[in-house]
Write an enzyme that holds these catalytic residues in place. Sequence first.
Site, PDB file in Angstrom:
ATOM      1  N   GLU A  72     -12.333  -4.293 -12.446  1.00 39.76           N
ATOM      2  CA  GLU A  72     -12.089  -3.305 -11.396  1.00 39.76           C
ATOM      3  C   GLU A  72     -11.368  -2.077 -11.963  1.00 39.76           C
ATOM      4  O   GLU A  72     -11.728  -0.928 -11.659  1.00 39.76           O
ATOM      5  CB  GLU A  72     -11.260  -3.918 -10.262  1.00 39.76           C
ATOM      6  CG  GLU A  72     -11.942  -5.063  -9.531  1.00 39.76           C
ATOM      7  CD  GLU A  72     -11.671  -6.426 -10.160  1.00 39.76           C
ATOM      8  OE1 GLU A  72     -11.925  -7.435  -9.491  1.00 39.76           O
ATOM      9  OE2 GLU A  72     -11.200  -6.464 -11.329  1.00 39.76           O
ATOM     10  N   HIS A  79       5.255  -4.820  18.702  1.00 40.36           N
ATOM     11  CA  HIS A  79       4.184  -4.479  19.641  1.00 40.36           C
ATOM     12  C   HIS A  79       2.829  -5.000  19.177  1.00 40.36           C
ATOM     13  O   HIS A  79       1.797  -4.562  19.686  1.00 40.36           O
ATOM     14  CB  HIS A  79       4.136  -2.968  19.854  1.00 40.36           C
ATOM     15  CG  HIS A  79       5.271  -2.456  20.689  1.00 40.36           C
ATOM     16  ND1 HIS A  79       5.176  -2.254  22.046  1.00 40.36           N
ATOM     17  CD2 HIS A  79       6.549  -2.147  20.354  1.00 40.36           C
ATOM     18  CE1 HIS A  79       6.331  -1.817  22.517  1.00 40.36           C
ATOM     19  NE2 HIS A  79       7.187  -1.743  21.501  1.00 40.36           N
ATOM     20  N   GLY A  86       1.483 -10.676 -14.104  1.00 42.53           N
ATOM     21  CA  GLY A  86       1.214  -9.419 -13.409  1.00 42.53           C
ATOM     22  C   GLY A  86       2.050  -9.218 -12.166  1.00 42.53           C
ATOM     23  O   GLY A  86       2.578  -8.132 -11.914  1.00 42.53           O
ATOM     24  N   ARG A  87       2.184 -10.269 -11.364  1.00 46.78           N
ATOM     25  CA  ARG A  87       2.925 -10.134 -10.104  1.00 46.78           C
ATOM     26  C   ARG A  87       4.432 -10.097 -10.302  1.00 46.78           C
ATOM     27  O   ARG A  87       5.180  -9.935  -9.340  1.00 46.78           O
ATOM     28  CB  ARG A  87       2.521 -11.259  -9.149  1.00 46.78           C
ATOM     29  CG  ARG A  87       2.727 -12.664  -9.710  1.00 46.78           C
ATOM     30  CD  ARG A  87       2.006 -13.689  -8.832  1.00 46.78           C
ATOM     31  NE  ARG A  87       2.074 -15.051  -9.360  1.00 46.78           N
ATOM     32  CZ  ARG A  87       1.249 -15.538 -10.280  1.00 46.78           C
ATOM     33  NH1 ARG A  87       0.314 -14.765 -10.818  1.00 46.78           N
ATOM     34  NH2 ARG A  87       1.351 -16.797 -10.681  1.00 46.78           N
ATOM     35  N   LYS A 126     -14.468 -14.136  -9.909  1.00 48.11           N
ATOM     36  CA  LYS A 126     -14.796 -13.110 -10.900  1.00 48.11           C
ATOM     37  C   LYS A 126     -16.031 -13.501 -11.701  1.00 48.11           C
ATOM     38  O   LYS A 126     -16.933 -12.682 -11.957  1.00 48.11           O
ATOM     39  CB  LYS A 126     -13.615 -12.909 -11.856  1.00 48.11           C
ATOM     40  CG  LYS A 126     -12.387 -12.268 -11.243  1.00 48.11           C
ATOM     41  CD  LYS A 126     -11.318 -12.126 -12.327  1.00 48.11           C
ATOM     42  CE  LYS A 126     -10.047 -11.517 -11.804  1.00 48.11           C
ATOM     43  NZ  LYS A 126      -9.011 -11.400 -12.870  1.00 48.11           N
ATOM     44  N   LYS A 180      -3.304  -4.700 -18.961  1.00 47.59           N
ATOM     45  CA  LYS A 180      -2.728  -5.271 -20.177  1.00 47.59           C
ATOM     46  C   LYS A 180      -3.792  -5.430 -21.265  1.00 47.59           C
ATOM     47  O   LYS A 180      -3.599  -5.030 -22.404  1.00 47.59           O
ATOM     48  CB  LYS A 180      -2.081  -6.622 -19.876  1.00 47.59           C
ATOM     49  CG  LYS A 180      -1.395  -7.255 -21.076  1.00 47.59           C
ATOM     50  CD  LYS A 180      -0.970  -8.698 -20.821  1.00 47.59           C
ATOM     51  CE  LYS A 180       0.101  -8.812 -19.780  1.00 47.59           C
ATOM     52  NZ  LYS A 180       0.619 -10.196 -19.650  1.00 47.59           N
ATOM     53  N   GLU A 202      -0.088 -16.253  -4.731  1.00 51.81           N
ATOM     54  CA  GLU A 202      -0.746 -16.462  -6.017  1.00 51.81           C
ATOM     55  C   GLU A 202       0.081 -17.408  -6.878  1.00 51.81           C
ATOM     56  O   GLU A 202      -0.450 -18.141  -7.708  1.00 51.81           O
ATOM     57  CB  GLU A 202      -0.946 -15.123  -6.732  1.00 51.81           C
ATOM     58  CG  GLU A 202      -1.893 -15.201  -7.925  1.00 51.81           C
ATOM     59  CD  GLU A 202      -2.309 -13.843  -8.444  1.00 51.81           C
ATOM     60  OE1 GLU A 202      -3.381 -13.353  -8.028  1.00 51.81           O
ATOM     61  OE2 GLU A 202      -1.565 -13.248  -9.237  1.00 51.81           O
TER      62      GLU A 202
END
Length: 564
Positions: free
Chosen positions: A222, A405, A288-289, A529, A216, A374
Site C-alpha cells: 500500500e 449523541h 509498527g504499532r 495480503k 521499514k 492487533e
Amino acid sequence: MPTVPEPIDAVQTAAWKALQEHHDALVREGIDLKGWFAADPDRVEKLSFTAGDLFFDLSKNLITDETVKLLADLGRAVKLEERRDAMYAGAHINTTEDRAVLHTALRRPKEQAGSLIVDGQDVVADVHEVLDRMYAFAERVRSGEWKGVSGKRIEHLVSVGIGGSDLGPVMAYEALKPYADAGIDCRYISNIDPNDAAEKLRGLDPETTLVIIVSKTFTTLETLTNAREVRTWMLDALKAAGAIDGSEASQADAVKKHFVAVSTALDLVADFGIDPENAFGFWSWVGGRYSVDSAVGLSLIVVLGPERFQQFLAGFRAIDEYFEETPLEENVVALMGLMNVWYVNFFDSKTHAVLPYTQYLHRFPAYLQQLTMESNGKHVRWDGTPVTSATGEVFWGEPGTNGQHAFYQLIHQGTQMIPADFIAFANTAHPVEDGGQDVHELFLGNFLAQTKALAFGKTADEVRAEGTAEWMVPARVFAGNRPTTSIMGDELTPFALGELIALYEHITFVQGTVWGIDSYDQWGVELGKQLAKQITPAFHDDAALAEQDASTRSLIAFYRAHRR
C-alpha cells in the site's frame, strides 16, 4: 527454533480460582456501586492514583479492596513483574519472530547510553544517533534552510505510510495541533484507495511540499503504491508549474529535494530516487504499532520541533518508570490491565470504550484499535498452544459529547456491559465563554455527569417521583453499575500525550501476559495480503479468474460488468 518458555496457564492458578469465587460472591450479594460508596467513605481515596501528572479515579469500577488484592495476586501468579523486567532488559519476548520488544528504549535518555546492550548493539546510543539526525533535519526544514527544487521553503508535509506507520503520527499530529508552530501543515496518506491520495494532495503546491515515505522494509504494497502515485503527481505538477523541465536529471533532482524516507532498506530507498542520507531508520525490536516515538514520528518532529518531541518522549518515560517501580497493588497501569482481564474473563465483556473529552484526541480510539486489537487478538499462546480463556477486546470510541449523541444509549441501557475509560483535561487550548458560561466547564460537566449516571443509575422510584406514567417507567430506569475509569490531566501537552500512549501500551502488555500470548506479532494480517496478490490478476485474466472460489468469481463478474 528458539527456546520458548511455556506460558503460565492463568486459568489453572489459585489466584484465578480465587477471583472466580470472589466474582461469584459479588454477583450473589448484588453488585451495588451506590451502596459501596455509601458504606465506604474512603472508597474514592483508596481507588485514586497518580502516575506522572495524570490523575486516575477507579472508584466507579466493579471492584472492591478484595478485588484489587486478588488482581495483584493474579499478576504475580503469571509473573507479570518478571516478564515486564525481561521486556525492559531486551529479552526476546516476541517469540514467533525471535525478537526483543524494546519500544521503551525509544524514550530512554541519552545519558543511559551503554546501559542496554541487546544482540550486541548499544540500543540507547543507536536510538539517539537517529534522533539527533532527525532533529537536525527537522531544524533545516523548519528554518527554511531546506528548500524545494525551485528554491521555495517547505510549507506542507505529506506523510505516506499505513498501519503503525500512519495511525500513531496522524493521532499525535491531530492531538498536538496547538503546538505546531513552524507554519507547516501535514497530511497523511494511508489507504490504497486512490481517493485518499487524491483528496490529501488536493490544493497543495508541489514546490512547497515535502513527502515522507514511511516503510521499514520499503516493500509495503500500500505504501509503495501510494508513494509512486505521489511521486508521479509531484513530478507532473512541478513540470506543469515550470519548476522542472521534465528531463531525467531534473526529475531526479526534484525527487531528492521533495522526498525523504523512514526506512532501513537504503538500497530500495535509493532505487526510488531518495538520497539515502535523507533516510531515517528504526529497528526490528520496534513493532509498527509501538513506533510513533521512533523515526516513524519524523513528521511530528518537523511540525512540533525537537524540543516538544523530547517532551513527548519524556511523557512516555514517566509512565515507563512508574510501571517499572510501583508495587502491583498501587500500580494503576497494571491495575487497569488487570481490570480489563477481570471484565473480559469474569464478566464476559466483549468491547471497551475509550471516550476522550477533548476534540484533539478524536483519533485516539482509532489508534488504540490497532495497538490493542492487533496485539491481543490471538487464539494461541506464545508457545503455539491454544489459549485457555477469552482474549482481546474490541476497542472503540468517539470524543466528548459527539459520542453522547450517538452510542451512549447502548452503554447506559443496553444489555451489554461495556467498560469505558473517560479522559479529560482541566485546561483547554481555546477557552471561551457563552453568555457568561465557561464552555470548557460545561463540557467537563458532561464528562462528570456521564460517569456518575453510568455508576449510580436511576431507580424506578426516582423516575416515578418525577411524575412519569407507570407504563413508561421501565424505559426511563437506568440500572447503573456500569464500570468507568476517569483519567484527568492538567492540559493535553506533548508530555501528557506521551503518558497516555505509554499507559495503553503497558495495559496491553499486562493483558497479554495474563493470557500467555505474544502481543508483539501480527500474523493475522498476512493471509489477506497473500490472497490479494493472488486475486488481483483475476480482474482481467480469465485463467486467474477460473482459479478463484465461486464467491470471488461472482463478485469479479459484477465488477467487470459495471466497470467504466
